[in-house]
Design an enzyme around this catalytic site. Structure first.
Site, PDB file in Angstrom:
ATOM      1  N   ARG A  52      -5.252   7.220  16.821  1.00 40.06           N
ATOM      2  CA  ARG A  52      -6.619   7.116  16.293  1.00 40.06           C
ATOM      3  C   ARG A  52      -7.548   6.517  17.356  1.00 40.06           C
ATOM      4  NH1 ARG A  52      -9.393   7.861  11.511  1.00 40.06           N
ATOM      5  NH2 ARG A  52      -7.550   8.520  10.383  1.00 40.06           N
ATOM      6  N   PHE A  75      -6.188  -4.315   3.386  1.00 43.41           N
ATOM      7  CA  PHE A  75      -6.902  -4.025   4.642  1.00 43.41           C
ATOM      8  C   PHE A  75      -6.008  -3.419   5.712  1.00 43.41           C
ATOM      9  CE2 PHE A  75      -8.728  -7.940   2.695  1.00 43.41           C
ATOM     10  CZ  PHE A  75      -9.886  -7.374   2.198  1.00 43.41           C
ATOM     11  N   THR A  82      -4.037  10.865  10.802  1.00 38.99           N
ATOM     12  CA  THR A  82      -3.917  11.721  11.982  1.00 38.99           C
ATOM     13  C   THR A  82      -2.583  12.460  11.977  1.00 38.99           C
ATOM     14  OG1 THR A  82      -3.003   9.942  13.334  1.00 38.99           O
ATOM     15  CG2 THR A  82      -5.397  10.194  13.334  1.00 38.99           C
ATOM     16  N   ALA A  96      -5.975   5.025   5.494  1.00 39.39           N
ATOM     17  CA  ALA A  96      -6.784   6.017   6.209  1.00 39.39           C
ATOM     18  C   ALA A  96      -8.056   6.376   5.434  1.00 39.39           C
ATOM     19  CB  ALA A  96      -5.948   7.260   6.538  1.00 39.39           C
ATOM     20  N   GLU A 142     -12.958   2.484   5.578  1.00 41.63           N
ATOM     21  CA  GLU A 142     -12.942   1.933   6.924  1.00 41.63           C
ATOM     22  C   GLU A 142     -14.253   2.024   7.711  1.00 41.63           C
ATOM     23  OE1 GLU A 142      -9.241   4.302   7.439  1.00 41.63           O
ATOM     24  OE2 GLU A 142      -8.641   2.574   8.633  1.00 41.63           O
ATOM     25  N   GLN A 191       0.836  -1.193   0.000  1.00 41.53           N
ATOM     26  CA  GLN A 191       0.000   0.000   0.000  1.00 41.53           C
ATOM     27  C   GLN A 191       0.875   1.248   0.000  1.00 41.53           C
ATOM     28  OE1 GLN A 191      -2.419  -1.944   3.513  1.00 41.53           O
ATOM     29  NE2 GLN A 191      -3.366   0.018   3.090  1.00 41.53           N
ATOM     30  N   ARG A 237      -7.865  -1.968   8.838  1.00 35.25           N
ATOM     31  CA  ARG A 237      -9.154  -1.291   8.649  1.00 35.25           C
ATOM     32  C   ARG A 237      -9.761  -0.790   9.968  1.00 35.25           C
ATOM     33  NH1 ARG A 237     -13.167  -4.144   4.368  1.00 35.25           N
ATOM     34  NH2 ARG A 237     -14.039  -2.278   3.441  1.00 35.25           N
ATOM     35  N   PHE A 280      -7.969   0.999  12.174  1.00 31.04           N
ATOM     36  CA  PHE A 280      -6.719   1.580  12.682  1.00 31.04           C
ATOM     37  C   PHE A 280      -6.840   2.039  14.133  1.00 31.04           C
ATOM     38  CE2 PHE A 280      -3.027   4.603  12.137  1.00 31.04           C
ATOM     39  CZ  PHE A 280      -2.180   3.785  11.414  1.00 31.04           C
ATOM     40  N   GLU A 312       0.340  -1.889   4.669  1.00 31.67           N
ATOM     41  CA  GLU A 312       0.750  -0.496   4.843  1.00 31.67           C
ATOM     42  C   GLU A 312       2.207  -0.472   5.297  1.00 31.67           C
ATOM     43  OE1 GLU A 312      -1.972   2.103   7.016  1.00 31.67           O
ATOM     44  OE2 GLU A 312      -0.398   3.588   7.275  1.00 31.67           O
TER      45      GLU A 312
HETATM   46  N1  LUZ Z   1      -2.543   4.992   8.520  1.00 34.61           N
HETATM   47  C1  LUZ Z   1      -1.816   5.985   9.042  1.00 34.61           C
HETATM   48  C2  LUZ Z   1      -3.870   4.925   8.714  1.00 34.61           C
HETATM   49  O1  LUZ Z   1      -0.606   5.976   8.873  1.00 34.61           O
HETATM   50  N2  LUZ Z   1      -2.419   6.969   9.728  1.00 34.61           N
HETATM   51  C3  LUZ Z   1      -3.748   6.997   9.943  1.00 34.61           C
HETATM   52  O2  LUZ Z   1      -4.261   7.910  10.579  1.00 34.61           O
HETATM   53  C4  LUZ Z   1      -4.507   5.925   9.437  1.00 34.61           C
HETATM   54  N3  LUZ Z   1      -5.809   5.861   9.666  1.00 34.61           N
HETATM   55  C5  LUZ Z   1      -6.500   4.831   9.201  1.00 34.61           C
HETATM   56  C6  LUZ Z   1      -5.861   3.841   8.498  1.00 34.61           C
HETATM   57  N4  LUZ Z   1      -4.565   3.891   8.237  1.00 34.61           N
HETATM   58 MO1  MOS Z   2      -5.162   1.359   6.567  1.00 27.37          MO
HETATM   59  S1  MOS Z   2      -5.790   0.414   8.217  1.00 27.37           S
HETATM   60  O1  MOS Z   2      -3.855   0.793   5.864  1.00 27.37           O
HETATM   61  O2  MOS Z   2      -6.198   2.405   5.943  1.00 27.37           O
END
Ligand code: LUZ
Ligand code: MOS
Length: 749
Positions: free
Chosen positions: A304, A222, A434, A503, A704, A191, A336, A338, A226
């Site tokens: 979060r 999901f 965030t 996110a 999400e 991702q 998903r 987070f 990341e």
């Molecule tokens: N990833 C991230 C996320 O690095 N920061 C976030 O605030 C976030 N929020 C949801 C899913 N992935």
């Molecule tokens: Mo995320 S939990 O990689 O939006």
């Protein structure tokens, strides 16, 4: 076609990394990993691997030319462990061979000499031992200590949620190809191509411009790709650099389940104070995040959790403590929601407990405390356009909650061994990373001389349909049909310095960048068209490939205009960058505006429990969701339903179990995700007239938020279970597996 990949997916011709033809001289990689949760490394002997037929080389930290460091937020994670291993499955070395089978055999033959150390697996124990990933944080708003005195009812309790396996269809995969001049071309199922590029460059000792990361699509992610795609891609790159051969690294399903991070388990203590009428006055909660052995994304996930601890409710006095605790489990990661789902579960548990004590339905307390326009979250941000009450009311009225409850009560009175239950689950989710820095995206658009269009962005297509949305934006902005536009693969060479597609903000931000770049080209073309049509540019538009003047079609077609513009030496390419405006957060005072906007909605969930066996069915879930003006309604419906079902799984049958640090739910026979027969009847309504000036073309992020409707199933099950055992108090220990349901029905603990 509403979804560019649709036909290829149906025909099975879409290419994933493992489907790419083998380049000449291809080698395969396998990891040598720790078999114990915590130990001092005495020695790592890879020599036996070199005796295994087909094995070409083995690498440890000693062979790394750059830094042996893959940490993102905090640099606390070695690519290959050197002095200590901190979890079962932690890579210590790698083996490359002519086949994947030989590489795995080679990896198994390596000898690790380890001296075991005591290990911690529980978050609360880790916190007590001072094992924190970062300093713990407290969000404090209003005056909690004084507020308790004004409460008529105060409840306290604990809540636990287990982790969750992502179970993307495509396991972690990478293919590294050495090119001339020491350049490395990496295909990665990630991702976050820029993160892979940055960390591969760091480990290989190369400048970032000698590492290209390209992604066509992912077979699901999901959040599990990341950060967790990085080590495998970097190992493939390292082996390619060392051997000068292309190297493929694809995890088997079992390896993937054993070696990669999952959703964080959380432990929590809550205290909730209310007035007699159900108005919430005060909430205090301690969240212990089980981070596993390294930071990964844990600090961001913790943040979060802080922001979503009060769910969809206005809580005038709140104190939220959150700690990220270091344990000897696999580093847990993005998934998903987070960290929001874990925190929101605790709030719902507290409301459930209060309702029990007060002898009223939880939905009465929920309805009384929803965020209204102008209410502030504990982090200081006010909701500008709250759809919380609107979606809650629409759900309870459209789906007639009152009648449903009567029906259920009648069924339960007449059926000694079958009990039905219902719950309402409101969702409020903040949209933006965030970490404000990450809220930027880019797009690069080319219009070729035949009028066809190429769109590159930083967004990764992972099955969520972002390409369909980019197509919708480009087509609407340029005024050309979708079949003239191609959405390209995502590569660090076309759009640089990208944030992960995460996110829920991929379509929002890359869509804005696409809109800006398309608009720049459209404006140049309109100037040419104005000349040709002998009128002013602002009177011309393009609609479905034809120029209109004052709203009426002309004879000027897109292709002709593009060619004419080219002959006039007009620039037919544009790059645009988008940064979400207005975001800020001050951690010193724990106040700010971390989100562009919030997404709201509400679901009504119904279940039936077989009270002899403890087995249950989720019968029906109906949702009213705040989707803005959809860029692609089929895609959004897919996210709404898919997110919900994934949330149901987390709350019901997906039971991630570690024994002494070992994942014993590491196969599809011991880890049960929802399947078609267990999927309820689904009905999803999108709120009408839900404008959203904060995102591209009034759309709303959707990846999400729907996951968290699934939390409601836990409370619907409790509702049914307590119809059979009214003498028992609710327990808040997710997932509520059939085994736990049986113990509730027939046990006394
Ligand atoms: N990833 C991230 C996320 O690095 N920061 C976030 O605030 C976030 N929020 C949801 C899913 N992935
Ligand atoms: Mo995320 S939990 O990689 O939006």
């Amino acid at each position: 076609m509403s979804f560019p990949d649709l036909e290829a997916h149906v025909r099975g011709t879409s290419r994933y990394i493992d489907d790419m033809p083998d380049p000449a001289g291809l080698l395969h990689a396998a990891a040598v990993t720790s078999p114990v949760p915590h130990a001092k490394i005495v020695s790592v002997n890879t020599a036996p691997a070199l005796e295994v037929p087909g094995v070409v080389a083995a690498f440890t930290a000693a062979e790394i030319p750059g830094a042996n460091q893959i940490g993102g937020i905090i640099q606390d994670e070695e690519l290959f462990a050197t002095s200590t291993v901190h979890f079962i499955g932690q890579p210590v070395a790698m083996v490359v061979a002519e086949t994947a089978h030989q590489a795995r055999a080679g990896a198994r033959s390596c000898i690790l000499e380890l001296e075991e150390l005591p290990a911690i697996f529980d978050a609360r124990e880790a916190a007590a031992a001072g094992e924190l990933i970062t300093a713990s944080r407290t969000l404090d708003s209003g005056n909690v200590d004084d507020a308790w005195a004004d409460c008529d009812v105060i409840v306290e309790g604990t809540a636990e949620t287990a982790g969750q396996e992502h179970l993307y269809l495509e396991t972690q995969a990478a293919l590294a190809i050495p090119e001339e001049g020491g350049r490395i071309k990496l295909w990665s199922s990630t991702q976050a191509p820029t993160a892979v590029q940055r960390i591969a460059a760091r480990v290989l000792g190369l400048p970032m411009n000698l590492v290209e990361v390209e992604v066509t699509r992912l077979g699901g992610a999901f959040g599990g790709k990341e950060d967790q795609a990085t080590p495998w891609a970097v190992m493939a790159a390292l082996a390619a650099q060392k051997t000068r051969h292309p190297v493929r690294f694809t995890l088997s399903r079992h390896e993937d389940m054993c070696f990669t991070g999952k959703r964080h388990p959380y432990s929590s203590d809550f205290k909730l104070g209310l007035k007699k009428d159900g108005t919430i006055l005060a909430y205090e909660v301690h969240l212990w995040q089980n981070a596993g052995a390294a930071a990964d994304l844990s600090p961001a996930i913790l943040e979060r959790s802080l922001f979503h601890a009060t769910g969809s409710y206005f809580v005038p006095n709140a104190r939220i403590h959150a700690a990220s605790c270091r344990t000897n489990l696999i580093p847990f990661t993005a998934f998903r929601g987070f960290g929001a789902p874990q925190a929101m579960f605790v709030m719902e548990a507290a409301i459930h407990r209060a309702a029990e004590v007060m002898g009223i339905p939880p939905s009465t307390i929920q309805a009384r405390n929803l965020m209204s326009e102008g209410d502030a979250f504990p982090y200081g941000m006010c909701v500008e356009r709250s759809q919380a009450r609107r979606s809650f009311d629409e759900a309870t009225q459209r789906f007639n909650l009152t009648n449903l409850k009567t029906e259920i009560a009648e069924h339960n009175a007449a059926s000694p061994l079958s009990k039905r239950g219902v719950a309402v689950m409101p969702v409020c989710f903040g949209i933006s990373f965030t970490n404000a820095m990450l809220n930027q995206a880019g797009a690069l658009i080319h219009v070729y001389t035949d009028g066809s269009v190429s769109v590159s962005t930083g967004a990764i297509e992972m099955g969520q349909g972002v390409n369909a949305k980019m197509l919708a934006v480009a087509s609407a902005t340029l005024g050309v049909p979708q079949d003239r536009i191609r959405i390209e693969s995502t590569t660090t060479r076309t759009v640089a310095n990208t944030s992960p597609t995460a996110a829920s903000s991929g379509a929002d931000m890359n869509g804005r960048a696409t809109e800006l770049a398309c608009r720049a080209i459209a404006n140049r073309l309109l100037a040419v068209a104005a000349e040709l049509l002998d009128t002013a540019p602002d009177r011309i538009a393009f609609d479905n490939g034809v120029a209109t003047a004052d709203g009426k079609p002309t004879k000027l077609e897109w292709n002709e205009l593009v060619w004419t513009a080219y002959t006039k030496r007009v620039n037919l390419s544009a790059h645009a960058h988008y940064a979400t405006p207005g975001l800020w957060y001050d951690k010193e005072i724990e106040q700010g505006e971390p989100f562009a906007y919030h997404v709201f909605g509400a679901a009504i969930l119904e279940v039936t429990v077989d009270c002899l066996r403890g087995i249950y069915t989720v019968d029906r879930v109906r949702m009213v969701h705040d989707g803005g003006r959809s860029l692609n309604e089929e895609v959004d419906r897919g996210q709404l339903e898919g997110g919900l079902v994934q949330g149901l799984g987390w709350m019901t049958t997906e039971e991630l179990v570690f024994h002494e640090g070992r994942n014993v739910s590491d196969t599809l026979s011991t880890y049960k995700i929802p399947d078609l027969p267990s999927t309820p009847i689904l009905e999803g309504l999108f709120l009408e007239d839900a404008e959203n000036p904060k995102a591209v073309m009034h759309s709303k992020a959707i990846g999400e938020p729907p996951f968290m409707y699934g939390i409601g199933v836990y409370f619907a099950l409790l509702d049914a279970l307590r119809a059979f055992r009214p003498d028992r108090e609710g327990v808040y220990d997710a997932p509520l597996t059939p085994e736990k349901a049986l113990l509730f029905l027939h046990g006394d603990r």
